[in-house]
Design a protein around this motif. Structure first.
Motif, PDB file in Angstrom:
ATOM      1  N   UNK A  17       0.811  -1.220   0.000  1.00 40.12           N
ATOM      2  CA  UNK A  17       0.000   0.000   0.000  1.00 40.12           C
ATOM      3  C   UNK A  17       0.841   1.266   0.000  1.00 40.12           C
ATOM      4  N   UNK A  18       2.121   1.149   0.402  1.00 38.17           N
ATOM      5  CA  UNK A  18       2.972   2.328   0.477  1.00 38.17           C
ATOM      6  C   UNK A  18       2.613   3.249   1.623  1.00 38.17           C
ATOM      7  N   UNK A  19       1.883   2.723   2.617  1.00 41.30           N
ATOM      8  CA  UNK A  19       1.413   3.571   3.701  1.00 41.30           C
ATOM      9  C   UNK A  19       1.178   2.738   4.949  1.00 41.30           C
ATOM     10  N   UNK A  20       1.686   3.210   6.082  1.00 40.52           N
ATOM     11  CA  UNK A  20       1.445   2.547   7.362  1.00 40.52           C
ATOM     12  C   UNK A  20      -0.039   2.614   7.723  1.00 40.52           C
ATOM     13  N   UNK A  21      -0.648   3.782   7.520  1.00 40.37           N
ATOM     14  CA  UNK A  21      -2.056   3.955   7.908  1.00 40.37           C
ATOM     15  C   UNK A  21      -2.982   3.105   7.056  1.00 40.37           C
ATOM     16  N   UNK A  22      -2.700   3.005   5.752  1.00 39.34           N
ATOM     17  CA  UNK A  22      -3.557   2.180   4.897  1.00 39.34           C
ATOM     18  C   UNK A  22      -3.394   0.701   5.249  1.00 39.34           C
ATOM     19  N   UNK A  23      -2.165   0.280   5.554  1.00 41.29           N
ATOM     20  CA  UNK A  23      -1.944  -1.107   5.970  1.00 41.29           C
ATOM     21  C   UNK A  23      -2.681  -1.387   7.273  1.00 41.29           C
ATOM     22  N   UNK A  24      -2.669  -0.421   8.207  1.00 37.58           N
ATOM     23  CA  UNK A  24      -3.369  -0.599   9.482  1.00 37.58           C
ATOM     24  C   UNK A  24      -4.869  -0.750   9.260  1.00 37.58           C
ATOM     25  N   UNK A  25      -5.423   0.072   8.347  1.00 38.23           N
ATOM     26  CA  UNK A  25      -6.854  -0.029   8.061  1.00 38.23           C
ATOM     27  C   UNK A  25      -7.189  -1.371   7.425  1.00 38.23           C
ATOM     28  N   UNK A  26      -6.321  -1.831   6.520  1.00 34.23           N
ATOM     29  CA  UNK A  26      -6.540  -3.118   5.854  1.00 34.23           C
ATOM     30  C   UNK A  26      -6.491  -4.278   6.848  1.00 34.23           C
ATOM     31  N   UNK A  27      -5.579  -4.183   7.822  1.00 33.32           N
ATOM     32  CA  UNK A  27      -5.385  -5.274   8.783  1.00 33.32           C
ATOM     33  C   UNK A  27      -6.245  -5.111  10.034  1.00 33.32           C
ATOM     34  N   UNK A  29      -5.864  -2.936  12.507  1.00 36.82           N
ATOM     35  CA  UNK A  29      -5.043  -2.713  13.693  1.00 36.82           C
ATOM     36  C   UNK A  29      -4.642  -1.240  13.708  1.00 36.82           C
ATOM     37  N   UNK A  30      -3.941  -0.812  14.720  1.00 36.94           N
ATOM     38  CA  UNK A  30      -3.496   0.569  14.804  1.00 36.94           C
ATOM     39  C   UNK A  30      -2.211   0.774  13.993  1.00 36.94           C
ATOM     40  N   UNK A  31      -1.967   2.003  13.512  1.00 31.32           N
ATOM     41  CA  UNK A  31      -0.701   2.272  12.809  1.00 31.32           C
ATOM     42  C   UNK A  31       0.525   1.942  13.656  1.00 31.32           C
TER      43      UNK A  31
END
Length: 296
Positions: A17-27, A29-31
């Motif tokens: 995703x190139x993004x910590x926040x987008x990965x957190x939303x996908x998983x 969990x929190x950033x």
């Protein structure tokens, strides 16, 4: 050997995703949890995998190599897991392109990509707005402009030719000289990189008198207006290939000057080039480009 599988999957999500926040939303969990997992994996491997760039993240050289090595295997694991659960694995591919390229070039061809890749869902976003890849979940963009965008992967889509065109009911093919166009209503696409004054200069015709004209802010509107017999448009052969093929547009000018330019560019972050869905789309797009160039 111990493998930190959770940390590996979190890294894969963030790199994709190139993004910590987008990965957190996908998983879900929190950033901070994502960052902790990545730091844990970096400690396990003994090397940095990611670095902050503005509001987003970018892969280090080691991160790019590691992502390339694990990506296909993780995709296979995800697909196998979905199949065992009895579900069809579906992946969303988001493509952004200009309204005209979306309407006139991509849309007529898109069915072949969808038919060839039934496990991919495609979202085609037709806009002239430039993508902020650090903030927007866009996989790949086809951008209008000069191709000068540092920090991202840039590839020319193709060279285009610009021709005056009209409906065959408006004028017969090759029935006019360049100077004759002054007597006709000219259709302007105001965002085009080739405008009528430049065309008249290259054609060595008299300076353009504004005369009769109609202006549109989208090339696909100018093309449709020419098909409807509103006047003569100056457009790219890439955008009006189907109208030229079907004979709904013709070139009314004898020996028009050759004006060739690249105005459309494939753009994405370098790390997106490792995504399987992006690889599949680019392979398909390059094949379509080659087919169009051959037909042209």
């Amino acid at each position: 050997m111990y493998l930190p599988l959770r940390a590996i999957s979190v890294f894969h999500a963030a790199a994709s995703s190139g993004s910590i926040s987008r990965a957190a939303a996908e998983l879900n969990v929190t950033p901070s949890a994502v960052s902790q997992q990545i730091q844990s994996l970096e400690t396990h491997l003994g090397t940095a995998l990611m670095t902050k760039v503005g509001r987003g993240v970018a892969l280090t050289e080691a991160g790019e190599r590691y992502f390339a090595m694990i990506s296909e295997e993780i995709d296979r694991i995800a697909d196998a897991t979905q199949r065992i659960r009895g579900l069809r694995s579906v992946t969303l591919l988001t493509v952004r392109a200009t309204p005209t390229l979306s309407t006139k070039f991509l849309l007529p061809r898109l069915r072949s990509f969808l038919d060839g890749h039934p496990d991919l869902e495609v979202r085609l976003n037709g806009t002239n707005e430039m993508t902020d890849f650090a903030q927007e979940a866009v996989d790949i963009e086809i951008r209008h402009g000069t191709g000068q965008w540092p920090g991202v992967y840039v590839e020319a889509l193709t060279e285009e030719s610009f021709l005056p065109v009209c409906s065959p009911a408006y004028c017969a093919p090759s029935s006019l000289d360049a100077a004759d166009l002054q007597r006709h209503r000219l259709i302007y696409s105001i965002k085009s990189q080739v405008q009528w004054p430049h065309w008249f200069s290259v054609a060595r015709a008299a300076p353009l008198d504004p005369g009769q004209r109609v202006l549109f802010d989208r090339s696909h509107m100018a093309i449709d207006a020419a098909v409807d017999g509103m006047g003569i448009a100056l457009e790219s052969t890439l955008m009006m290939w189907r109208e030229l093929r079907d004979g709904t547009l013709i070139c009314p000018v004898r020996e028009p000057p050759a004006i060739r330019l690249t105005t459309q560019w494939i753009v994405c972050p370098f790390e997106h080039l490792h995504k399987k869905k992006v690889i599949l789309f680019l392979d398909w797009l390059r094949a379509e480009r080659a087919a169009w160039q051959s037909a042209s």
